[in-house]
Design an enzyme around this catalytic site. Structure first.
Site, PDB file in Angstrom:
ATOM      1  N   SER A 118      78.691  19.666  26.218  1.00  0.00           N
ATOM      2  CA  SER A 118      78.701  18.208  26.350  1.00  0.00           C
ATOM      3  C   SER A 118      80.001  17.741  27.019  1.00  0.00           C
ATOM      4  O   SER A 118      80.318  18.187  28.116  1.00  0.00           O
ATOM      5  CB  SER A 118      78.490  17.571  24.978  1.00  0.00           C
ATOM      6  OG  SER A 118      78.126  16.206  25.093  1.00  0.00           O
ATOM      7  N   ASP A 142      67.392  15.457  28.137  1.00  0.00           N
ATOM      8  CA  ASP A 142      68.803  15.102  28.025  1.00  0.00           C
ATOM      9  C   ASP A 142      69.156  14.134  29.152  1.00  0.00           C
ATOM     10  O   ASP A 142      68.761  14.356  30.306  1.00  0.00           O
ATOM     11  CB  ASP A 142      69.629  16.389  28.151  1.00  0.00           C
ATOM     12  CG  ASP A 142      71.096  16.229  27.763  1.00  0.00           C
ATOM     13  OD1 ASP A 142      71.670  15.161  28.032  1.00  0.00           O
ATOM     14  OD2 ASP A 142      71.652  17.193  27.209  1.00  0.00           O
ATOM     15  N   HIS A 148      69.436  16.673  24.087  1.00  0.00           N
ATOM     16  CA  HIS A 148      70.854  17.023  24.051  1.00  0.00           C
ATOM     17  C   HIS A 148      71.194  17.701  22.711  1.00  0.00           C
ATOM     18  O   HIS A 148      70.794  17.247  21.645  1.00  0.00           O
ATOM     19  CB  HIS A 148      71.681  15.741  24.192  1.00  0.00           C
ATOM     20  CG  HIS A 148      73.136  15.968  24.441  1.00  0.00           C
ATOM     21  ND1 HIS A 148      73.615  16.484  25.625  1.00  0.00           N
ATOM     22  CD2 HIS A 148      74.224  15.757  23.655  1.00  0.00           C
ATOM     23  CE1 HIS A 148      74.925  16.567  25.567  1.00  0.00           C
ATOM     24  NE2 HIS A 148      75.329  16.145  24.381  1.00  0.00           N
TER      25      HIS A 148
END
Length: 300
Positions: free
Chosen positions: A149, A244, A274
């Site tokens: 991330s 995502d 995600h």
């Protein structure tokens, strides 16, 4: 499955509430990963090039691979949350499963530091790891940077700095990296599945870029998708789910890497949001993704 914490939903731009919510989420998440007491850890404190002091944690697996490789790990959290401690079991698990030692970096969060300063802290950790290679019994030519991330985005920026400053980097392992500060227009098809939302994305980038946010002069070190020249970057591994909001920017980044001749492995996981492999680790697709991560880590 780890659940998002209950409580106040953060308004767009409210990094304080977003930080509180995400840190609680990471705390809950860590509880579902097994503790690996066989992994030995040691903490270090170093001074970064920008003058800040940062904490590092070295993870030594019970059985090390013979290559002498090591991974520099950068935690996620949208630039505004997360920590070395909250990721302790996640990084320990990677070291345990792969047999490769890891160095985790407790970089300072935004808005306390801006995006480029965060990257400089992690880059300082990379240089420290190379300097300590003999003492840590690793090969300084076999060091990779890895992150998920926001940490994946910072890892990509570290790879850019490594190229530009002629510091050897073996690989960049980017797990659904946060790359593009311009990703603010909602994709209606993704909204129902957005674990990390477009409002969250605005909040994280706004905190990290400050007065430079939404301007054309944002650097590639701050936001890697701004990069124009991809030649000679370290070989890349990129993984993202197709539910995502980072999907398109990750596809574009992988494409630009490949077009520039950078060895690139890319995975787009169907029906995966995600953080899918951390949120639902027992799902078939999560096990496949984790197996790919371990394979790449062991290949360094």
């Amino acid at each position: 499955m780890a659940q998002h914490p209950s409580g106040q939903f953060p308004e767009r731009g409210d990094w304080q509430v977003l930080r509180e919510n995400l840190n609680q989420f990471y705390s809950n998440l860590g509880k579902q990963f097994p503790v690996n007491p066989e992994v030995v850890t040691k903490d270090f404190f170093i001074k970064a090039s920008i003058g800040t002091e940062i904490k590092l944690r070295w993870y030594i697996p019970p059985t090390k691979v013979e290559s002498g490789s090591a991974i520099l790990y950068v935690h996620g959290g949208g630039r505004v949350s997360g920590s070395l401690e909250l990721y302790d079991q996640i990084v320990s698990r990677f070291a345990y499963l792969s047999g490769v030692p890891f160095l985790s970096v407790d970089y300072h969060l935004s808005p306390e530091l801006n995006a480029e300063q965060q990257v400089e802290e992690v880059f300082s950790a990379l240089n420290w790891l190379k300097e300590q290679a003999d003492d840590l019994e690793i090969d300084k030519s076999r060091i990779a940077v890895m992150g998920d991330s926001a940490g994946g985005g910072i890892a990509a920026s570290v790879a850019i700095l490594a190229r530009d400053r002629e510091v050897q980097l073996s690989h960049q392992i980017l797990i659904y990296p946060m790359l593009d500060d311009r990703n603010l227009v909602s994709d209606e098809q993704l909204l129902p599945f957005a674990v990390w939302t477009y409002d969250n994305n605005y909040t994280g980038w706004n905190a990290a870029l400050g007065k430079e946010y939404d301007k054309n002069n944002v650097t590639a070190v701050a936001a890697p998708s701004r990069l124009l020249q991809f030649e000679d970057l370290a070989p890349a591994f990129i993984s993202v789910g197709d539910l995502d909001i980072f999907r398109s920017e990750n596809i574009e980044y992988a494409t630009r890497l490949a077009k520039a001749g950078v060895p690139t492995e890319f995975h787009l996981h169907p029906r995966a949001p995600h953080g899918f492999e951390f949120i639902a680790p027992d799902a078939k697709i999560s096990k496949k993704a984790m197996a790919d991560y371990i394979r790449v880590i062991q290949s360094i």
